[in-house]
Design an enzyme around this catalytic site. Structure first.
Site, PDB file in Angstrom:
ATOM      1  N   ASP A 134      21.949 -65.080   4.694  1.00 19.60           N
ATOM      2  CA  ASP A 134      21.338 -66.398   4.885  1.00 19.60           C
ATOM      3  C   ASP A 134      21.927 -67.113   6.102  1.00 19.60           C
ATOM      4  O   ASP A 134      21.232 -67.834   6.803  1.00 19.60           O
ATOM      5  CB  ASP A 134      21.541 -67.247   3.621  1.00 19.60           C
ATOM      6  CG  ASP A 134      21.078 -66.525   2.385  1.00 19.60           C
ATOM      7  OD1 ASP A 134      19.895 -66.634   2.035  1.00 19.60           O
ATOM      8  OD2 ASP A 134      21.909 -65.815   1.778  1.00 19.60           O
ATOM      9  N   GLU A 150      13.222 -72.544   9.219  1.00 20.28           N
ATOM     10  CA  GLU A 150      12.206 -71.518   9.027  1.00 20.28           C
ATOM     11  C   GLU A 150      11.107 -72.062   8.123  1.00 20.28           C
ATOM     12  O   GLU A 150      11.390 -72.675   7.096  1.00 20.28           O
ATOM     13  CB  GLU A 150      12.819 -70.261   8.417  1.00 20.28           C
ATOM     14  CG  GLU A 150      11.850 -69.099   8.413  1.00 20.28           C
ATOM     15  CD  GLU A 150      12.532 -67.793   8.103  1.00 20.28           C
ATOM     16  OE1 GLU A 150      12.811 -67.043   9.048  1.00 20.28           O
ATOM     17  OE2 GLU A 150      12.778 -67.533   6.923  1.00 20.28           O
ATOM     18  N   ASP A 162      18.231 -71.814   7.103  1.00 15.26           N
ATOM     19  CA  ASP A 162      17.457 -70.865   6.313  1.00 15.26           C
ATOM     20  C   ASP A 162      17.404 -71.482   4.918  1.00 15.26           C
ATOM     21  O   ASP A 162      18.372 -71.421   4.170  1.00 15.26           O
ATOM     22  CB  ASP A 162      18.140 -69.496   6.281  1.00 15.26           C
ATOM     23  CG  ASP A 162      17.371 -68.484   5.451  1.00 15.26           C
ATOM     24  OD1 ASP A 162      16.114 -68.512   5.486  1.00 15.26           O
ATOM     25  OD2 ASP A 162      18.010 -67.679   4.755  1.00 15.26           O
TER      26      ASP A 162
END
Length: 168
Positions: A140, A67, A7
């Site tokens: 996260d 991501e 992330d």
């Protein structure tokens, strides 16, 4: 297959490492890489690179899933996250690890079954799918694990499609 999920960010980069075999998950590691606000951007990016490199060396993943950048209304935040993404992509490329990118919609679809799921729903399903006692913290790290789960599900479907296409 060992999957390293990321992330991205530059203040906080979440990571999650899972093993996916025979439709079963096993958590190997998760956490965050934090950089201090008072540190200059180039040094912050070096810290992220160095720490990711150490983690990739330790876990020797078969793939990294990251991501994709979701454009939000705060351009400054989007650019900052883009810096962190770039470091993650570069670190994986230099280590010879294939990188797979997924949109937030794809991650939610793979983890919850609904692309518009709320963050809390995704975190809860990460806990359930990985057989954890509690939701991984900070957020996260949970998000990075979700990206890794997404790749596990996607790669499993791709393998099944290849087998069907080959007639096996």
């Amino acid at each position: 297959m060992i999957i390293f999920g990321v992330d991205p960010g530059f203040a906080i980069t979440g990571y999650g490492v899972i093993e996916y075999r025979n439709n079963r998950f096993r958590v190997l590691d998760y956490g965050v890489i934090e950089t201090e606000a008072k540190t200059e951007l180039p040094q912050r990016l070096c810290i992220i690179n160095d720490r990711l490199h150490e983690l990739l060396e330790r876990h020797k993943p078969d793939a990294m899933s990251v991501e994709e950048l979701f454009f939000n209304t705060n351009i400054k935040t989007a650019i900052a996250v883009g810096h962190g993404r770039g470091v993650a992509l570069l670190t994986a490329a230099k280590a010879g690890i294939p990188v797979y990118e997924y949109t937030p919609l794809q991650v939610k679809q793979a983890v919850v079954g609904y692309g518009r799921a709320k963050k809390e729903q995704v975190q809860y399903m990460v806990k359930v799918l990985l057989g954890l006692d509690s939701i991984p913290k900070p957020d996260d790290a949970a998000d990075a694990l979700a990206v890794a789960i997404c790749h596990a599900h996607r790669s499993g479907m791709q393998t099944q499609l290849r087998i069907r296409q080959d007639g096996l």
